[in-house]
Enzyme design. Structure first.
Site, PDB file in Angstrom:
ATOM      1  N   ASP A 252      -1.087   6.651   6.652  1.00  0.00           N
ATOM      2  CA  ASP A 252      -2.195   5.792   6.255  1.00  0.00           C
ATOM      3  C   ASP A 252      -2.425   4.813   7.408  1.00  0.00           C
ATOM      4  OD1 ASP A 252      -3.935   3.925   5.235  1.00  0.00           O
ATOM      5  OD2 ASP A 252      -2.746   3.445   3.456  1.00  0.00           O
TER       6      ASP A 252
ATOM      7  N   LYS B 295     -11.847  -1.729   8.253  1.00  0.00           N
ATOM      8  CA  LYS B 295     -11.062  -2.601   9.124  1.00  0.00           C
ATOM      9  C   LYS B 295     -11.516  -2.441  10.577  1.00  0.00           C
ATOM     10  CE  LYS B 295      -8.133  -2.928   5.499  1.00  0.00           C
ATOM     11  NZ  LYS B 295      -7.833  -4.105   4.694  1.00  0.00           N
TER      12      LYS B 295
ATOM     13  N   TRP C 255       0.827  -1.211   0.000  1.00  0.00           N
ATOM     14  CA  TRP C 255       0.000   0.000   0.000  1.00  0.00           C
ATOM     15  C   TRP C 255       0.854   1.252   0.000  1.00  0.00           C
ATOM     16  CZ3 TRP C 255      -4.441  -1.075  -1.780  1.00  0.00           C
ATOM     17  CH2 TRP C 255      -5.022  -2.327  -1.531  1.00  0.00           C
TER      18      TRP C 255
END
Length: 375
Positions: A187, A211, A118
């Site tokens: 992030d 999440k 990511w």
């Protein structure tokens, strides 16, 4: 409420109350009380005669939901008034573009620390908007650890420093965040609210909700007001953070149901005793599974080095592919769902986000030990 032991058995039953041991990496587990509350209010929210999904986003009833979510997030994360709390769409992936579009000024360099796929994607998007630099990377080690071989001395004139705090694919996580001389952007899509943090170390935090915050559909952005003032003005309206800050994230129709679910999840976190209690629970949950790995005499091997192990995504391999397939099949038969590892790492992955109950992690650890002893 009926205990979790009621919902779990070794055999699948034809039962509408059956709940799987959900270890999916995302979309992930949502607290059962939250789902039950949403079910209760689904058709008639607070005697409006409508679902939250049907309410106008300009209505008083929805505005209360919206503002309650912001208030709870500020309270739980101890977010100062010097920060804006925004609700966007597009997931973390849109943030990969929005951040450099707004903050990578001409003549400046954006610095990235690569700790997984990511962060690579975030870097790729930034390259389209200006100068970038990889400050550190653990890619050569197949991202088994968080990079530490970097210096912050020579980035003082940079636009910002970007990190990914938890790496779902590789099962690594930052334990300590860098004290950056330039704006630090994180992030936190896969570990926000997993432990107490000092928000003031960061200029911008972003997190997709799917999440730890609820279902997919809303992205939370926590941004320092002083940093926001430095943003470029020549960006499209819907890609400007100022648009959201100036309109309480209500410039256009927000993902109202996702924000409603976020507010319920935050209420649940508060009822658990707050983030400090959640952190203690997460540490205990992960310990069950890591102990099963470490005490397996090498049958299970963790992908991440011990100093970089994630409390949210526990990645491990078995001796060979045949045993891995057998493990996953037997696990599925016992209602352990979502344990297959990402194709770039292989093996297995147990995602133990906030909503995954301790009983599920203990049951998985017991199954892992049993499987090892039989094979």
């Amino acid at each position: 409420m009926v205990g979790y032991e009621y919902y779990f058995t070794n055999k699948i039953k034809e039962d509408t109350t059956l709940r799987a041991y959900n270890f999916n990496a995302g979309p992930a587990a949502v607290p059962l009380p939250v789902l039950e509350q949403a079910q209760k209010e689904l058709v008639n929210f607070k005697n409006t005669g409508m679902s939250v999904m049907e309410l106008s986003h300009r209505s008083k009833e929805y505005e209360e939901v919206h503002n309650r979510a912001i208030t709870l997030l500020r309270e739980l994360m101890n977010i100062p008034d010097t920060y804006e709390v925004l609700f966007l769409q597009g997931g973390g992936s849109l943030q990969f573009s929005m951040i450099p579009m707004n903050f990578l000024q001409e003549g400046k360099t954006a610095h990235y620390i690569l700790s997984g796929a990511w962060s690579e994607k975030a870097l790729k998007e930034a390259k389209d908007f200006g100068e970038t630099r990889v400050l550190a990377s653990s890619k050569d080690a197949n991202y088994t650890h968080i990079p530490t071989d970097y210096s912050l001395e020579d980035i003082k004139d940079g636009a910002y420093l970007h990190i990914t705090t938890n790496n779902t694919i590789y099962g690594t996580q930052w334990n300590e965040y860098p004290t950056s001389p330039i704006p630090l952007i994180a992030d936190m899509s896969s570990d926000i609210l997993f432990k107490e943090i000092d928000v003031e170390k960061f200029s911008l935090i972003y997190a997709g909700a799917q999440k730890n915050l609820g279902p997919s559909g809303v992205t939370v952005v926590i941004i320092k007001k002083d940093f926001l003032e430095t943003a470029r003005t020549n960006v499209p309206t819907m890609l400007s953070y100022s648009t959201y800050a100036e309109n309480n994230s209500l410039y256009n129709t927000p993902p109202t149901f996702a924000i409603y679910m976020l507010s319920l999840v935050l209420e649940w976190v508060k009822e658990q005793g707050g983030v400090k209690s959640i952190q203690k629970n997460n540490e205990e949950k992960a310990k069950y599974i890591y102990d099963a790995i470490d005490n397996s005499e090498g049958f299970y091997k963790a992908h991440a080095t011990e100093d970089s192990r994630s409390l949210m995504n526990i990645t491990f391999t078995l001796p060979n592919e045949e045993l891995t397939k057998k493990f996953l099949q037997e696990a599925k038969e016992r209602q352990f769902i979502g344990l297959a590892g990402h194709r770039s790492v292989g093996g297995c992955r147990a995602s133990t986000y906030n909503a995954v109950p301790k009983e599920a992690c203990e049951a998985l650890a017991n199954f892992m030990t049993e499987f090892k002893n039989q094979n």
